[in-house]
Design an enzyme around this catalytic site. Sequence first.
Site, PDB file in Angstrom:
ATOM      1  N   LYS A   1       0.764  -1.324  -0.229  1.00  0.00           N
ATOM      2  CA  LYS A   1       0.095   0.159   0.022  1.00  0.00           C
ATOM      3  C   LYS A   1       0.972   1.341   0.089  1.00  0.00           C
ATOM      4  O   LYS A   1       2.247   0.981   0.398  1.00  0.00           O
ATOM      5  CB  LYS A   1      -0.979  -0.033   1.147  1.00  0.00           C
ATOM      6  CG  LYS A   1      -0.157  -0.133   2.446  1.00  0.00           C
ATOM      7  CD  LYS A   1      -0.880  -0.645   3.633  1.00  0.00           C
ATOM      8  CE  LYS A   1      -0.212  -0.597   4.908  1.00  0.00           C
ATOM      9  NZ  LYS A   1      -0.600  -1.432   6.104  1.00  0.00           N
TER      10      LYS A   1
ATOM     11  N   ARG B   1     -10.507  -0.881  14.388  1.00  0.00           N
ATOM     12  CA  ARG B   1     -10.439  -0.206  13.112  1.00  0.00           C
ATOM     13  C   ARG B   1     -11.669  -0.937  12.329  1.00  0.00           C
ATOM     14  O   ARG B   1     -12.727  -0.507  12.203  1.00  0.00           O
ATOM     15  CB  ARG B   1      -8.987  -0.282  12.537  1.00  0.00           C
ATOM     16  CG  ARG B   1      -8.782   0.542  11.565  1.00  0.00           C
ATOM     17  CD  ARG B   1      -7.181   0.906  11.020  1.00  0.00           C
ATOM     18  NE  ARG B   1      -6.697  -0.430  10.574  1.00  0.00           N
ATOM     19  CZ  ARG B   1      -5.513  -0.504  10.047  1.00  0.00           C
ATOM     20  NH1 ARG B   1      -4.872   0.607  10.211  1.00  0.00           N
ATOM     21  NH2 ARG B   1      -5.004  -1.590   9.515  1.00  0.00           N
TER      22      ARG B   1
ATOM     23  N   HIS C   1      -5.706  -7.935  12.859  1.00  0.00           N
ATOM     24  CA  HIS C   1      -4.749  -7.165  12.805  1.00  0.00           C
ATOM     25  C   HIS C   1      -4.363  -6.703  14.477  1.00  0.00           C
ATOM     26  O   HIS C   1      -5.329  -6.588  15.171  1.00  0.00           O
ATOM     27  CB  HIS C   1      -5.148  -5.908  12.284  1.00  0.00           C
ATOM     28  CG  HIS C   1      -3.879  -5.132  11.686  1.00  0.00           C
ATOM     29  ND1 HIS C   1      -2.537  -5.367  11.167  1.00  0.00           N
ATOM     30  CD2 HIS C   1      -3.598  -3.606  11.770  1.00  0.00           C
ATOM     31  CE1 HIS C   1      -2.015  -4.571  11.164  1.00  0.00           C
ATOM     32  NE2 HIS C   1      -2.608  -3.404  11.288  1.00  0.00           N
TER      33      HIS C   1
ATOM     34  N   ARG D   1       2.181 -10.932   7.336  1.00  0.00           N
ATOM     35  CA  ARG D   1       1.912  -9.867   6.628  1.00  0.00           C
ATOM     36  C   ARG D   1       2.857  -8.655   6.839  1.00  0.00           C
ATOM     37  O   ARG D   1       2.403  -7.508   7.507  1.00  0.00           O
ATOM     38  CB  ARG D   1       0.508  -9.119   6.738  1.00  0.00           C
ATOM     39  CG  ARG D   1      -0.560 -10.071   6.413  1.00  0.00           C
ATOM     40  CD  ARG D   1      -1.673  -9.156   6.520  1.00  0.00           C
ATOM     41  NE  ARG D   1      -2.138  -8.505   7.471  1.00  0.00           N
ATOM     42  CZ  ARG D   1      -3.007  -8.982   8.518  1.00  0.00           C
ATOM     43  NH1 ARG D   1      -3.553 -10.133   8.404  1.00  0.00           N
ATOM     44  NH2 ARG D   1      -3.027  -7.963   9.560  1.00  0.00           N
TER      45      ARG D   1
ATOM     46  N   TYR E   1      14.829  31.338   5.757  1.00  0.00           N
ATOM     47  CA  TYR E   1      13.539  32.141   6.416  1.00  0.00           C
ATOM     48  C   TYR E   1      13.639  32.182   7.834  1.00  0.00           C
ATOM     49  O   TYR E   1      13.875  31.321   8.710  1.00  0.00           O
ATOM     50  CB  TYR E   1      12.171  31.313   5.891  1.00  0.00           C
ATOM     51  CG  TYR E   1      12.040  31.280   4.447  1.00  0.00           C
ATOM     52  CD1 TYR E   1      11.807  32.610   3.870  1.00  0.00           C
ATOM     53  CD2 TYR E   1      12.055  30.044   3.720  1.00  0.00           C
ATOM     54  CE1 TYR E   1      11.695  32.485   2.436  1.00  0.00           C
ATOM     55  CE2 TYR E   1      11.680  30.267   2.288  1.00  0.00           C
ATOM     56  CZ  TYR E   1      11.362  31.258   1.835  1.00  0.00           C
ATOM     57  OH  TYR E   1      11.346  31.230   0.548  1.00  0.00           O
TER      58      TYR E   1
ATOM     59  N   CYS F   1      13.313  24.700   3.675  1.00  0.00           N
ATOM     60  CA  CYS F   1      12.502  25.531   2.536  1.00  0.00           C
ATOM     61  C   CYS F   1      11.681  24.453   1.575  1.00  0.00           C
ATOM     62  O   CYS F   1      11.975  23.246   1.731  1.00  0.00           O
ATOM     63  CB  CYS F   1      13.564  26.520   1.591  1.00  0.00           C
ATOM     64  SG  CYS F   1      14.258  27.501   2.434  1.00  0.00           S
ATOM     65  N   MET F   2      10.763  24.892   0.723  1.00  0.00           N
ATOM     66  CA  MET F   2      10.098  23.952  -0.125  1.00  0.00           C
ATOM     67  C   MET F   2      10.999  23.167  -0.956  1.00  0.00           C
ATOM     68  O   MET F   2      10.994  21.909  -1.161  1.00  0.00           O
ATOM     69  CB  MET F   2       9.086  25.088  -1.036  1.00  0.00           C
ATOM     70  CG  MET F   2       8.126  23.795  -1.565  1.00  0.00           C
ATOM     71  SD  MET F   2       6.978  24.910  -2.694  1.00  0.00           S
ATOM     72  CE  MET F   2       5.975  25.697  -1.325  1.00  0.00           C
ATOM     73  N   ASP F   3      11.932  23.937  -1.267  1.00  0.00           N
ATOM     74  CA  ASP F   3      13.015  23.215  -2.357  1.00  0.00           C
ATOM     75  C   ASP F   3      14.447  23.260  -2.144  1.00  0.00           C
ATOM     76  O   ASP F   3      15.298  22.689  -2.955  1.00  0.00           O
ATOM     77  CB  ASP F   3      12.775  23.805  -3.863  1.00  0.00           C
ATOM     78  CG  ASP F   3      11.355  24.039  -4.163  1.00  0.00           C
ATOM     79  OD1 ASP F   3      10.774  23.041  -4.221  1.00  0.00           O
ATOM     80  OD2 ASP F   3      10.917  25.243  -4.592  1.00  0.00           O
TER      81      ASP F   3
HETATM   82  C1  LIG Z   1      -0.136  -2.055   6.627  1.00  0.00           C
HETATM   83  C2  LIG Z   1      -0.618  -3.335   7.378  1.00  0.00           C
HETATM   84  C3  LIG Z   1       0.621  -4.461   7.893  1.00  0.00           C
HETATM   85  C4  LIG Z   1       1.958  -4.247   7.667  1.00  0.00           C
HETATM   86  O1  LIG Z   1       2.225  -3.316   9.114  1.00  0.00           O
HETATM   87  P1  LIG Z   1       3.830  -3.365   9.504  1.00  0.00           P
HETATM   88  O2  LIG Z   1       3.630  -2.752  10.861  1.00  0.00           O
HETATM   89  O3  LIG Z   1       4.509  -2.208   8.519  1.00  0.00           O
HETATM   90  O4  LIG Z   1       4.395  -4.630   9.422  1.00  0.00           O
HETATM   91  C5  LIG Z   1      -0.247  -5.556   8.115  1.00  0.00           C
HETATM   92  N1  LIG Z   1      -1.610  -5.686   8.240  1.00  0.00           N
HETATM   93  C6  LIG Z   1      -2.497  -4.752   7.705  1.00  0.00           C
HETATM   94  C7  LIG Z   1      -3.861  -5.027   7.981  1.00  0.00           C
HETATM   95  C8  LIG Z   1      -1.885  -3.658   7.317  1.00  0.00           C
HETATM   96  O5  LIG Z   1      -2.827  -2.474   7.286  1.00  0.00           O
END
Ligand SMILES: *Cc1c(COP(=O)(O)O)cnc(C)c1O
Length: 376
Positions: A35, A133, A162, A221, A265, A312-314
């Site tokens: 993601k 969540r 999760h 994951r 700045y 700064c920005m750049d």
């Molecule tokens: C982003 C995410 C992960 C990975 O989490 P990390 O802390 O980067 O290992 C695993 N499961 C779900 C549902 C997530 O949204």
Amino acid sequence: MRATRAIIHLGNLRRNIEAVRRLVGTGPEICVPVKADAYGHGAVEVVRASLEAGATRFAVASASEAAELRAAGISAPILLLSIAIPEELPDAVELGLAPLVADAEYALALAAEARARGRVAEAHIKVDTGMGRIGCRPEDALSLARLVAGTRGLRLGGVCTHFPVADSLKPGALAFTEGQIDIVEALVRDIEAAGIDPGVVHAANSGGVLYHPRSRFGMVRPGILCYGYLPERDPSPPFFPEPVMELETRIAQIRVAEPGETVSYGRTWTAGLPTRIASLPVGYADGYPRYLSGKGLAWVGGKLAPVRGRICMDQTMIDLGPAGEGGVAAQRYDRVSLFGPGPGMPGADDIADMGGTIAYEVTCDINKRVPRVYLD
Ligand SMILES: *Cc1c(COP(=O)(O)O)cnc(C)c1O
């Protein structure tokens, strides 16, 4: 070619995934969350390198993120972690994603979309065991599993949860996560006892992979661990991952600031002794955070040079010190690393600490203006 670039060390990514594999053993599949353009690293290249390293699945936050992967010819299974809005469901189905489902209404909408397209969507039941969540309550998981398994257009691909504190070694956090694992084990038993195949069971983020062996189930994951950072500081983790992203720039100009002269700045920094100030063509518009004003450290000429004045920005200014003895040996157009994997270089986690944030946000914030350069 732009001076400021994000060098993506794909060899480090592959080694991190191989280290995850050694830690979890041969059983679980490895799903790499990609993601947010793979936490800023570039999703397509990250997926390709991860497949070489033994990952078999990926996870995204939106159908559009998955569309980019499919357009690049990636056919590996992709989980859709966020709940899609109705307008996203056609794409989710056509792209063959495996959405997480947490309630009957959404499961039925997904089923209808899949049937309308002559397809079967792989649904993973998301159970909220304490993240607060998305997810169904643990006591509703069995009936949702029945619904998914018994609805045309859907296939039950998995059951998952999760963890909010799996990265913490505090006793309360360890116990909380173990309690979440107990809940998953119990509801998976119930689903199996009802004669339903739960599919692949998955729970472990990076913290789960590192600290909760029972959380590995059929798939893990880990995100941040693959990208080279621990989810939380730990002096003795099971392994130290290697950072994958390096933010590099070049020195645009070197000028001597005389005593009493100020930089940038707000005139927040004043030279005491004469010193060489290098300006770098990188700023907060690239995602180099403005909170590093007067605080950041850049790696140049084998030394750390402090950021002077406001970012700064750049543009950003760093202090090379006096010419010769005691100063940084650097010349115009030399390379400067703002963070990355090298010994001595600040990590994205060091930068994050200065802003009260986390390495995840630092790499995600390096934006489109910064070209990615992929190295093996
Ligand atoms: C982003 C995410 C992960 C990975 O989490 P990390 O802390 O980067 O290992 C695993 N499961 C779900 C549902 C997530 O949204």
